[in-house]
Design a protein around this motif. Sequence first.
Motif, PDB file in Angstrom:
ATOM      1  N   GLU A   1       0.783  -1.234   0.000  1.00 34.77           N
ATOM      2  CA  GLU A   1       0.000   0.000   0.000  1.00 34.77           C
ATOM      3  C   GLU A   1       0.818   1.289   0.000  1.00 34.77           C
ATOM      4  O   GLU A   1       0.311   2.335  -0.404  1.00 34.77           O
ATOM      5  N   ALA A   2       2.060   1.245   0.446  1.00 35.44           N
ATOM      6  CA  ALA A   2       2.819   2.484   0.628  1.00 35.44           C
ATOM      7  C   ALA A   2       3.331   3.036  -0.692  1.00 35.44           C
ATOM      8  O   ALA A   2       3.629   2.290  -1.631  1.00 35.44           O
ATOM      9  N   THR A   3       3.454   4.344  -0.746  1.00 35.87           N
ATOM     10  CA  THR A   3       4.152   4.994  -1.843  1.00 35.87           C
ATOM     11  C   THR A   3       5.620   5.132  -1.462  1.00 35.87           C
ATOM     12  O   THR A   3       5.979   5.038  -0.283  1.00 35.87           O
ATOM     13  N   SER A   4       6.473   5.353  -2.432  1.00 36.16           N
ATOM     14  CA  SER A   4       7.905   5.438  -2.182  1.00 36.16           C
ATOM     15  C   SER A   4       8.216   6.566  -1.193  1.00 36.16           C
ATOM     16  O   SER A   4       7.766   7.708  -1.374  1.00 36.16           O
ATOM     17  N   GLY A   5       8.957   6.232  -0.146  1.00 37.24           N
ATOM     18  CA  GLY A   5       9.351   7.218   0.848  1.00 37.24           C
ATOM     19  C   GLY A   5       8.332   7.476   1.935  1.00 37.24           C
ATOM     20  O   GLY A   5       8.601   8.240   2.875  1.00 37.24           O
ATOM     21  N   GLU A   6       7.178   6.860   1.852  1.00 41.41           N
ATOM     22  CA  GLU A   6       6.116   7.082   2.833  1.00 41.41           C
ATOM     23  C   GLU A   6       6.338   6.207   4.058  1.00 41.41           C
ATOM     24  O   GLU A   6       6.559   5.006   3.944  1.00 41.41           O
ATOM     25  N   ARG A   7       6.281   6.797   5.234  1.00 44.86           N
ATOM     26  CA  ARG A   7       6.454   6.023   6.454  1.00 44.86           C
ATOM     27  C   ARG A   7       5.212   5.195   6.756  1.00 44.86           C
ATOM     28  O   ARG A   7       4.098   5.502   6.315  1.00 44.86           O
ATOM     29  N   PHE A   8       5.396   4.137   7.529  1.00 39.72           N
ATOM     30  CA  PHE A   8       4.352   3.164   7.800  1.00 39.72           C
ATOM     31  C   PHE A   8       3.104   3.811   8.400  1.00 39.72           C
ATOM     32  O   PHE A   8       1.977   3.540   7.962  1.00 39.72           O
ATOM     33  N   GLY A   9       3.285   4.669   9.389  1.00 40.52           N
ATOM     34  CA  GLY A   9       2.133   5.327  10.012  1.00 40.52           C
ATOM     35  C   GLY A   9       1.362   6.201   9.048  1.00 40.52           C
ATOM     36  O   GLY A   9       0.127   6.297   9.115  1.00 40.52           O
ATOM     37  N   ASP A  10       2.076   6.846   8.124  1.00 40.98           N
ATOM     38  CA  ASP A  10       1.411   7.678   7.126  1.00 40.98           C
ATOM     39  C   ASP A  10       0.610   6.818   6.146  1.00 40.98           C
ATOM     40  O   ASP A  10      -0.465   7.227   5.682  1.00 40.98           O
ATOM     41  N   THR A  11       1.142   5.631   5.847  1.00 42.50           N
ATOM     42  CA  THR A  11       0.398   4.713   4.976  1.00 42.50           C
ATOM     43  C   THR A  11      -0.897   4.271   5.651  1.00 42.50           C
ATOM     44  O   THR A  11      -1.970   4.267   5.034  1.00 42.50           O
ATOM     45  N   ILE A  12      -0.808   3.891   6.917  1.00 39.47           N
ATOM     46  CA  ILE A  12      -1.994   3.465   7.667  1.00 39.47           C
ATOM     47  C   ILE A  12      -3.027   4.589   7.701  1.00 39.47           C
ATOM     48  O   ILE A  12      -4.223   4.367   7.472  1.00 39.47           O
ATOM     49  N   ARG A  13      -2.557   5.785   7.944  1.00 36.24           N
ATOM     50  CA  ARG A  13      -3.460   6.925   8.039  1.00 36.24           C
ATOM     51  C   ARG A  13      -4.138   7.215   6.705  1.00 36.24           C
ATOM     52  O   ARG A  13      -5.333   7.529   6.649  1.00 36.24           O
ATOM     53  N   ARG A  14      -3.360   7.105   5.620  1.00 33.37           N
ATOM     54  CA  ARG A  14      -3.917   7.402   4.296  1.00 33.37           C
ATOM     55  C   ARG A  14      -4.884   6.321   3.839  1.00 33.37           C
ATOM     56  O   ARG A  14      -5.984   6.617   3.334  1.00 33.37           O
ATOM     57  N   VAL A  15      -4.503   5.062   4.002  1.00 25.06           N
ATOM     58  CA  VAL A  15      -5.338   3.949   3.538  1.00 25.06           C
ATOM     59  C   VAL A  15      -6.535   3.741   4.451  1.00 25.06           C
ATOM     60  O   VAL A  15      -7.620   3.386   4.008  1.00 25.06           O
ATOM     61  N   GLY A  16      -6.302   3.949   5.750  1.00 23.85           N
ATOM     62  CA  GLY A  16      -7.376   3.776   6.717  1.00 23.85           C
ATOM     63  C   GLY A  16      -7.055   2.711   7.746  1.00 23.85           C
ATOM     64  O   GLY A  16      -6.629   1.608   7.394  1.00 23.85           O
ATOM     65  N   LEU A  17      -7.262   3.051   9.005  1.00 23.29           N
ATOM     66  CA  LEU A  17      -6.930   2.133  10.094  1.00 23.29           C
ATOM     67  C   LEU A  17      -7.749   0.853  10.023  1.00 23.29           C
ATOM     68  O   LEU A  17      -7.229  -0.245  10.251  1.00 23.29           O
ATOM     69  N   GLU A  18      -9.007   0.959   9.695  1.00 23.16           N
ATOM     70  CA  GLU A  18      -9.859  -0.234   9.659  1.00 23.16           C
ATOM     71  C   GLU A  18      -9.437  -1.187   8.548  1.00 23.16           C
ATOM     72  O   GLU A  18      -9.462  -2.406   8.714  1.00 23.16           O
ATOM     73  N   LYS A  19      -9.040  -0.642   7.419  1.00 20.15           N
ATOM     74  CA  LYS A  19      -8.560  -1.486   6.331  1.00 20.15           C
ATOM     75  C   LYS A  19      -7.262  -2.183   6.732  1.00 20.15           C
ATOM     76  O   LYS A  19      -7.052  -3.363   6.430  1.00 20.15           O
ATOM     77  N   PHE A  20      -6.409  -1.448   7.422  1.00 20.21           N
ATOM     78  CA  PHE A  20      -5.160  -2.048   7.912  1.00 20.21           C
ATOM     79  C   PHE A  20      -5.449  -3.152   8.893  1.00 20.21           C
ATOM     80  O   PHE A  20      -4.884  -4.265   8.802  1.00 20.21           O
ATOM     81  N   LYS A  21      -6.322  -2.914   9.850  1.00 15.61           N
ATOM     82  CA  LYS A  21      -6.657  -3.936  10.844  1.00 15.61           C
ATOM     83  C   LYS A  21      -7.259  -5.176  10.171  1.00 15.61           C
ATOM     84  O   LYS A  21      -6.945  -6.309  10.555  1.00 15.61           O
ATOM     85  N   ALA A  22      -8.105  -4.959   9.214  1.00 21.99           N
ATOM     86  CA  ALA A  22      -8.739  -6.085   8.521  1.00 21.99           C
ATOM     87  C   ALA A  22      -7.685  -6.939   7.817  1.00 21.99           C
ATOM     88  O   ALA A  22      -7.767  -8.169   7.809  1.00 21.99           O
ATOM     89  N   PHE A  23      -6.686  -6.292   7.250  1.00 28.15           N
ATOM     90  CA  PHE A  23      -5.621  -7.012   6.539  1.00 28.15           C
ATOM     91  C   PHE A  23      -4.715  -7.764   7.510  1.00 28.15           C
ATOM     92  O   PHE A  23      -4.353  -8.931   7.284  1.00 28.15           O
ATOM     93  N   VAL A  24      -4.364  -7.122   8.592  1.00 28.23           N
ATOM     94  CA  VAL A  24      -3.377  -7.676   9.524  1.00 28.23           C
ATOM     95  C   VAL A  24      -3.995  -8.688  10.491  1.00 28.23           C
ATOM     96  O   VAL A  24      -3.372  -9.701  10.824  1.00 28.23           O
ATOM     97  N   LEU A  25      -5.210  -8.434  10.925  1.00 28.30           N
ATOM     98  CA  LEU A  25      -5.801  -9.230  11.991  1.00 28.30           C
ATOM     99  C   LEU A  25      -6.860 -10.215  11.491  1.00 28.30           C
ATOM    100  O   LEU A  25      -7.605 -10.771  12.298  1.00 28.30           O
ATOM    101  N   GLU A  26      -6.898 -10.453  10.206  1.00 25.66           N
ATOM    102  CA  GLU A  26      -7.937 -11.339   9.665  1.00 25.66           C
ATOM    103  C   GLU A  26      -7.791 -12.744  10.249  1.00 25.66           C
ATOM    104  O   GLU A  26      -6.684 -13.221  10.490  1.00 25.66           O
TER     105      GLU A  26
END
Length: 286
Positions: free
Chosen positions: A261-286
């Motif tokens: 999901e990340a763009t080049s140079g984007e930090r992990f927290g910024d990726t989570i924030r941009r994509v959405g926390l719920e989408k991240f949780k769904a991917f990681v905690l499925e």
Amino acid sequence: MDEKTISYDRIKQGGFLRQRQKEDLFSIRLRVVGGQLNADQLRTLADASEKYGRGEVHITSRQGLEVSYVSLEDAEDLLDELEEGGVRQGTCGPRVRGVVACQGNLICPRGLIDAQDIAKKIDENYFAMELPSKFKFAVTGCPASCMKPQENDLGVMGGLEPEWVEEQCSYCGLCQMACPADAIKVENGTLHYERDKCILCGQCQMICPKEAWVSSREGYTVYVGGKVGRNPRLGIRLVELVDENTLFRIIERSLEFFKKEATSGERFGDTIRRVGLEKFKAFVLE
């Protein structure tokens, strides 16, 4: 030595940092896991820094080491001698960096997990992994948070959920005194425990002379998306008190998410924030 024998990858990806001097001088970053070095490694570092640098070794803010004032023509020889003495080359750029960790429960009286063991396993599996941006891990033994897991891309914290055994209790009040979260009240022969206030530090269990506090659940609390730098942000508490297998599954899935999901140079927290926390949780905690 012919400078052409030094590959670009070994310089750029391997922790070579150009210094501000006009000469071709470098600080060479070294791979240290959890701040641990043995005596042989220290002797190797001392000898190498005197031979190739100015006899100095810098301790970085992340428990790493750097030998400075190394000329480019000496870099290859320095690295070879360090490796012979068990000191490995570090990394920089968009990769998994060195893992920081406290002493954990092998030494610290408050430690709830073997932080050094977890740090070594993270290092073995992921050190220098190519990612869209740098990625930092921290492992801390208890909620005292000495290693600041909330300030890292992924932080691991040891925790313990206590359970009160009423028939063992003498109502001495030591647990109330020890609790840093004001979650325990002892008065007039009664005890009240507020789980919502508990920070899972285990201090009540450690101090109780009657074993009236026991461990109900232990494990790893995970924080994600933290960073410092120019735009600091504390990480999000993702899960509480998971077991080791679940911890490493979360790490694996988090890195997969970051790559995807990340763009080049984007930090992990910024990726989570941009994509959405719920989408991240769904991917990681499925």
